[in-house]
Scaffold this active site. Structure first.
Site, PDB file in Angstrom:
ATOM      1  CD  GLU A   1      25.395 -34.243 -63.234  1.00 35.25           C
ATOM      2  OE1 GLU A   1      25.523 -34.693 -64.294  1.00 35.25           O
ATOM      3  OE2 GLU A   1      26.338 -33.405 -62.863  1.00 35.25           O
TER       4      GLU A   1
ATOM      5  CB  CYS B   1      28.456 -32.659 -53.196  1.00 32.00           C
ATOM      6  SG  CYS B   1      28.334 -31.247 -54.288  1.00 32.00           S
TER       7      CYS B   1
ATOM      8  CB  CYS C   1      23.686 -22.138 -61.976  1.00 31.99           C
ATOM      9  SG  CYS C   1      24.205 -20.668 -60.839  1.00 31.99           S
TER      10      CYS C   1
ATOM     11  CB  CYS D   1      30.679 -18.591 -62.588  1.00 33.85           C
ATOM     12  SG  CYS D   1      29.764 -18.168 -61.157  1.00 33.85           S
TER      13      CYS D   1
ATOM     14  CB  CYS E   1      30.719 -22.920 -63.235  1.00 31.07           C
ATOM     15  SG  CYS E   1      29.488 -24.078 -62.628  1.00 31.07           S
TER      16      CYS E   1
ATOM     17  CD  GLU F   1      24.494 -18.640 -54.758  1.00 29.92           C
ATOM     18  OE1 GLU F   1      25.842 -19.089 -55.271  1.00 29.92           O
ATOM     19  OE2 GLU F   1      24.323 -18.387 -53.844  1.00 29.92           O
TER      20      GLU F   1
ATOM     21  CB  SER G   1      29.271 -23.426 -51.739  1.00 28.71           C
ATOM     22  OG  SER G   1      30.274 -23.133 -52.466  1.00 28.71           O
TER      23      SER G   1
ATOM     24  CB  SER H   1      32.813 -19.233 -54.993  1.00 28.23           C
ATOM     25  OG  SER H   1      32.341 -20.578 -54.646  1.00 28.23           O
ATOM     26  CG  LEU H   2      37.654 -14.182 -53.037  1.00 33.05           C
ATOM     27  CD1 LEU H   2      36.438 -12.959 -52.672  1.00 33.05           C
ATOM     28  CD2 LEU H   2      38.609 -14.126 -51.992  1.00 33.05           C
ATOM     29  CG  HIS H   3      36.510 -18.821 -57.783  1.00 29.01           C
ATOM     30  ND1 HIS H   3      37.258 -19.701 -57.269  1.00 29.01           N
ATOM     31  CD2 HIS H   3      35.378 -18.780 -57.969  1.00 29.01           C
ATOM     32  CE1 HIS H   3      36.524 -20.726 -57.067  1.00 29.01           C
ATOM     33  NE2 HIS H   3      35.142 -20.241 -57.484  1.00 29.01           N
TER      34      HIS H   3
ATOM     35  CG  ASN I   1      37.710 -30.028 -60.831  1.00 27.63           C
ATOM     36  OD1 ASN I   1      38.629 -30.818 -60.833  1.00 27.63           O
ATOM     37  ND2 ASN I   1      37.065 -29.706 -59.951  1.00 27.63           N
TER      38      ASN I   1
ATOM     39  CB  CYS J   1      34.251 -28.374 -57.187  1.00 28.08           C
ATOM     40  SG  CYS J   1      33.649 -28.263 -55.956  1.00 28.08           S
TER      41      CYS J   1
HETATM   42  N1  SAH Z   1      26.743 -21.831 -56.681  1.00 26.16           N
HETATM   43  C1  SAH Z   1      27.580 -22.083 -55.392  1.00 26.16           C
HETATM   44  C2  SAH Z   1      27.868 -23.639 -55.356  1.00 26.16           C
HETATM   45  C3  SAH Z   1      27.918 -24.542 -56.436  1.00 26.16           C
HETATM   46  S1  SAH Z   1      29.474 -24.226 -57.153  1.00 26.16           S
HETATM   47  C4  SAH Z   1      29.276 -21.413 -55.859  1.00 26.16           C
HETATM   48  O1  SAH Z   1      29.275 -20.853 -56.851  1.00 26.16           O
HETATM   49  O2  SAH Z   1      29.753 -21.426 -54.668  1.00 26.16           O
HETATM   50  C5  SAH Z   1      30.412 -25.207 -56.164  1.00 26.16           C
HETATM   51  C6  SAH Z   1      31.963 -24.702 -56.042  1.00 26.16           C
HETATM   52  O3  SAH Z   1      32.650 -25.348 -57.210  1.00 26.16           O
HETATM   53  C7  SAH Z   1      32.308 -23.384 -56.105  1.00 26.16           C
HETATM   54  O4  SAH Z   1      33.174 -22.989 -55.207  1.00 26.16           O
HETATM   55  C8  SAH Z   1      32.591 -23.085 -57.500  1.00 26.16           C
HETATM   56  O5  SAH Z   1      33.271 -21.698 -57.685  1.00 26.16           O
HETATM   57  C9  SAH Z   1      33.515 -24.071 -57.663  1.00 26.16           C
HETATM   58  N2  SAH Z   1      33.655 -24.595 -59.315  1.00 26.16           N
HETATM   59  C10 SAH Z   1      32.854 -24.092 -60.299  1.00 26.16           C
HETATM   60  N3  SAH Z   1      33.173 -24.606 -61.500  1.00 26.16           N
HETATM   61  C11 SAH Z   1      34.671 -25.196 -61.119  1.00 26.16           C
HETATM   62  C12 SAH Z   1      35.591 -25.858 -61.645  1.00 26.16           C
HETATM   63  N4  SAH Z   1      35.651 -25.762 -63.069  1.00 26.16           N
HETATM   64  N5  SAH Z   1      37.003 -26.457 -61.353  1.00 26.16           N
HETATM   65  C13 SAH Z   1      36.988 -26.076 -59.725  1.00 26.16           C
HETATM   66  N6  SAH Z   1      36.048 -25.508 -59.085  1.00 26.16           N
HETATM   67  C14 SAH Z   1      34.966 -25.188 -59.696  1.00 26.16           C
HETATM   68 FE1  SF4 Z   2      26.382 -21.142 -60.444  1.00 26.30          FE
HETATM   69 FE2  SF4 Z   2      28.262 -21.793 -58.579  1.00 26.30          FE
HETATM   70 FE3  SF4 Z   2      28.396 -22.699 -61.066  1.00 26.30          FE
HETATM   71 FE4  SF4 Z   2      28.571 -19.906 -60.527  1.00 26.30          FE
HETATM   72  S1  SF4 Z   2      30.210 -21.517 -59.951  1.00 26.30           S
HETATM   73  S2  SF4 Z   2      27.583 -20.847 -62.295  1.00 26.30           S
HETATM   74  S3  SF4 Z   2      27.382 -19.617 -58.950  1.00 26.30           S
HETATM   75  S4  SF4 Z   2      26.919 -23.410 -59.902  1.00 26.30           S
END
Ligand code: SAH
Ligand code: SF4
Length: 347
Positions: A87, A100, A107, A111, A114, A156, A185, A208-210, A284, A327
């Site tokens: 996508e 984007c 991936c 996580c 996600c 990633e 990212s 992506s710290l979180h 999201n 995202c």
């Molecule tokens: N793999 C990379 C880039 C793709 S994800 C990464 O993890 O950084 C892009 C961004 O979306 C990252 O910051 C990720 O943490 C965030 N993301 C993933 N799932 C999400 C969600 N459900 N709501 C908001 N942001 C999310």
């Molecule tokens: Fe992969 Fe980024 Fe999603 Fe984590 S947040 S599963 S690294 S795409």
């Protein structure tokens, strides 16, 4: 099948060795500056365009095309030559146009919050599969100029390191995009961040710290067990020292998980010494993670709390939620586990 975007100028030159030399310039200009597929480069004779189209068929086939935010956000599902799907999201803002892109089909990082992580890994993308996403978006954006590329789609980017760096170089050197308008990212692959710092590309890096304690981060991001916060911090320091560039931390606010006052203090303690920018994203919704995003009120309180501690912070506007284009919502993986996405457009 090869793609013209895999070739250097010299390689194109030898491929067109029977043609006048200026044809190479026309082809190069059309492909990179005008973002056109070879068969649409009208400075080339029709016979040559048709020959190139047969030799180098397009890499991306549109499987779905949806828009929202009154047409300002558009998402494509592309089918690749082996049937995998990815996508790509185009976002029109007042001051910039951003695409984007996906760097992998699926991936492997898993996580929990996600959708891409929930669907699993299919394969790495090639240089041309990533570049063609950018070119496709650039053509659609016209007459506006595509200004920014963010690697925030599926995958990633630092797990597909060589491809990511090659794409960045080509977009900068061949397409003439400003390196600081190219954002990688990463979930925090510490050794790859250190290596990226030495590539000589003044990119924008988003981490992506979180969570800023290892226990919570382990639960959200399995890779944290391999590269815990101490190693991530060290990699961030190396990035800042080597590139002289600031970095930003992404923080998707999850109700009761990382939006507490304690989480705020931990984030401030982590971000302040690095002088990092913090980007708050309201979580999201995804099918496989039932915890809620924080309320808008809590997002604002969290922002104010951080600002009160001297942290530089923004709240990212959420684009494309209604078409699963925001995202973390991208999940069009055809690896047997899950097929295509549900397209839901708001009336
Ligand atoms: N793999 C990379 C880039 C793709 S994800 C990464 O993890 O950084 C892009 C961004 O979306 C990252 O910051 C990720 O943490 C965030 N993301 C993933 N799932 C999400 C969600 N459900 N709501 C908001 N942001 C999310
Ligand atoms: Fe992969 Fe980024 Fe999603 Fe984590 S947040 S599963 S690294 S795409």
């Amino acid at each position: 099948m090869p793609s013209l975007y895999e070739l250097s100028r010299e390689e194109l030159g030898s491929h067109l060795s029977g043609e006048p030399k200026y044809r190479v310039d026309q082809l190069w200009q059309g492909l990179w500056s005008e973002s056109l597929p070879a068969n649409e480069i009208t400075t080339l004779p029709k016979s040559l365009r048709e020959k190139l189209l047969t030799e180098f068929p397009p890499t991306l086939e549109i499987a779905n095309d949806v828009e929202t935010d009154r047409g300002a956000t558009r998402k494509w599902v592309f089918r690749l030559s082996d049937g995998s799907t990815i996508e790509t999201v185009l976002m029109n803002y007042d001051d910039r146009v951003t695409v984007c892109v996906s760097s992998q089909a699926g991936c492997a990082m898993g996580c929990t919050f996600c959708a891409t992580g929930q669907a699993g890994f299919n394969r790495h993308l090639t240089v041309s599969e990533v570049v063609e996403q950018v070119m496709f978006a650039a053509r659609t954006a016209a007459p506006r100029r595509l200004s920014n590329v963010v690697f925030m789609g599926m995958g990633e980017p630092l797990a597909n390191y060589n491809v990511t760096v090659e794409v960045l170089r080509r977009l900068h050197e061949f397409k003439g995009m400003s390196a600081r308008h190219l954002t990688v990212s990463t979930v925090g692959v510490a050794p790859a961040i250190k290596r990226l710092a030495t590539e000589g590309l003044p990119l924008t890096l988003a981490v992506s710290l979180h969570a800023a304690n290892n226990k919570t981060r382990d639960e959200l991001i399995p890779l944290n067990k391999r590269y815990p916060l101490e190693r991530l911090r060290e990699a961030c320091e190396k990035w800042i020292d080597t590139t002289g560039r600031r970095l930003s931390f992404e923080w998707a606010l999850i109700d009761g998980v990382n939006d507490t006052d304690q989480a705020m203090d931990e984030l401030a303690d982590f971000a302040l010494p690095l002088n990092a920018h913090v980007n708050l994203i309201p979580l999201n919704p995804t099918p496989g993670y039932l915890v809620m995003g924080s309320t808008l009120q809590r997002v604002m309180e969290f922002r104010e709390g951080l600002e009160g501690q001297g942290v530089n912070v923004t709240v990212r506007s959420t684009r494309g939620r209604s078409i699963d284009a925001a995202c973390g919502q991208l999940a069009a993986v055809t690896n047997g586990k899950r097929r295509a996405v549900t397209i839901r457009e708001k009336a």
